[in-house]
Design a protein around this motif. Structure first.
Motif, short mmCIF file in Angstrom:
data_model
loop_
_atom_site.label_atom_id
_atom_site.label_comp_id
_atom_site.label_asym_id
_atom_site.label_seq_id
_atom_site.Cartn_x
_atom_site.Cartn_y
_atom_site.Cartn_z
N GLU A 1 0.97 -0.96 0.08
CA GLU A 1 0.16 -0.12 0.13
C GLU A 1 0.81 1.21 0.11
N ASN A 2 1.88 1.24 0.63
CA ASN A 2 2.88 2.31 0.61
C ASN A 2 3.53 2.35 -0.62
N THR A 3 3.77 1.19 -1.24
CA THR A 3 4.39 1.61 -2.39
C THR A 3 3.50 2.15 -3.35
N ILE A 4 1.99 2.00 -3.15
CA ILE A 4 1.35 2.52 -4.33
C ILE A 4 1.38 4.18 -4.01
N SER A 5 1.10 4.40 -2.69
CA SER A 5 1.08 5.99 -2.41
C SER A 5 2.56 6.48 -2.82
N LYS A 6 3.73 6.06 -2.80
CA LYS A 6 4.94 6.34 -3.18
C LYS A 6 5.19 6.71 -4.74
N GLU A 7 4.33 5.44 -5.41
CA GLU A 7 4.59 5.70 -6.85
C GLU A 7 3.80 6.89 -7.41
N VAL A 8 4.34 8.08 -6.91
CA VAL A 8 3.71 9.29 -7.26
C VAL A 8 3.81 9.49 -8.83
N ARG A 9 4.92 9.30 -9.23
CA ARG A 9 5.01 9.39 -10.93
C ARG A 9 4.64 8.29 -11.61
N HIS A 10 3.52 7.70 -11.44
CA HIS A 10 2.82 6.61 -12.12
C HIS A 10 2.98 7.20 -13.52
N PRO A 11 3.54 6.36 -14.38
CA PRO A 11 3.80 6.72 -15.79
C PRO A 11 2.28 6.39 -16.52
N GLN A 12 1.34 7.48 -16.55
CA GLN A 12 0.06 7.31 -17.09
C GLN A 12 0.14 7.01 -18.53
N HIS A 13 0.97 7.66 -19.25
CA HIS A 13 1.11 7.41 -20.66
C HIS A 13 1.47 5.96 -21.20
N LEU A 14 2.16 5.23 -20.31
CA LEU A 14 2.69 3.80 -20.55
C LEU A 14 1.39 2.75 -19.91
N CYS A 15 0.66 3.22 -19.13
CA CYS A 15 -0.21 2.21 -18.63
C CYS A 15 -1.68 2.18 -19.30
N GLU A 16 -1.85 0.89 -19.73
CA GLU A 16 -3.28 0.89 -20.61
C GLU A 16 -4.16 0.87 -19.80
N LYS A 17 -4.21 0.60 -18.36
CA LYS A 17 -5.54 1.23 -17.56
C LYS A 17 -5.83 2.68 -17.43
N CYS A 18 -4.71 3.29 -17.31
CA CYS A 18 -4.80 4.81 -17.23
C CYS A 18 -5.55 5.50 -18.48
N ARG A 19 -5.11 4.78 -19.53
CA ARG A 19 -5.59 5.15 -21.02
C ARG A 19 -7.17 4.68 -21.22
N ARG A 20 -7.31 3.65 -20.75
CA ARG A 20 -8.77 3.04 -20.78
C ARG A 20 -9.78 3.89 -19.89
N LEU A 21 -9.12 4.24 -18.66
CA LEU A 21 -10.28 4.94 -17.75
C LEU A 21 -10.34 6.46 -18.11
N GLY A 22 -9.14 7.06 -18.80
CA GLY A 22 -8.98 8.52 -19.00
C GLY A 22 -8.93 9.29 -17.89
N ARG A 23 -8.48 8.51 -16.99
CA ARG A 23 -7.89 9.29 -15.55
C ARG A 23 -6.89 8.29 -14.89
N PRO A 24 -5.96 8.67 -14.17
CA PRO A 24 -4.95 7.91 -13.34
C PRO A 24 -5.70 7.01 -12.76
N CYS A 25 -5.27 5.53 -13.20
CA CYS A 25 -5.70 4.31 -12.41
C CYS A 25 -5.12 4.55 -10.76
N THR A 26 -4.30 5.32 -10.46
CA THR A 26 -4.09 5.43 -9.02
C THR A 26 -4.89 6.03 -8.15
N ASP A 27 -5.94 6.70 -8.80
CA ASP A 27 -7.13 7.58 -7.88
C ASP A 27 -7.63 6.75 -6.81
N ARG A 28 -8.02 6.75 -5.79
CA ARG A 28 -8.97 6.17 -4.98
C ARG A 28 -10.18 6.43 -5.51
N TYR A 29 -11.08 5.61 -5.17
CA TYR A 29 -12.50 5.42 -5.34
C TYR A 29 -13.34 6.37 -4.16
#
Ligand SMILES: [Zn+2]
Ligand SMILES: [Zn+2]
Length: 92
Positions: A64-92
């Motif tokens: 869980e800490n790793t997630i919050s530390k992954e502040v520079r999640h590379p959205q342009h490389l992540c298929e999930k982010c592109r599908r969602l149209g927003r960062p997949c790191t967002d909490r619901y």
């Protein structure tokens, strides 16, 4: 209802998980705590979709800490982010 795309990744659940990736072109390896079932991330060298060869469930404690530390999640490389149209790191 879409049927499962079936087995592009070891993990087939609905949760975010921890993925280990290896690019078949340049052998670059990376890890992400924002890995999803049947979802690729692009190699930043080759810009090809790479599916994780290994995935494991996130532990509530450590990763869980790793997630919050992954502040520079590379959205342009992540298929999930592109599908969602927003960062997949967002909490619901
Ligand atoms: Zn590569
Ligand atoms: Zn993402």
């Amino acid at each position: 209802m879409m049927s499962s795309q079936g087995g592009k990744t070891p993990y087939q659940g609905d949760e975010r998980c921890f993925g280990e990736f290896r690019c078949p072109e340049c052998n670059r390896t990376w890890m992400s705590a924002n890995s999803w079932a049947n979802t690729a991330q692009k190699c930043q060298n080759c810009m090809i979709d790479v599916y994780p060869y290994k995935q494991s469930a996130l532990q509530r404690s450590g990763l869980e800490n790793t997630i919050s530390k992954e502040v520079r999640h590379p959205q342009h490389l992540c298929e999930k982010c592109r599908r969602l149209g927003r960062p997949c790191t967002d909490r619901y």
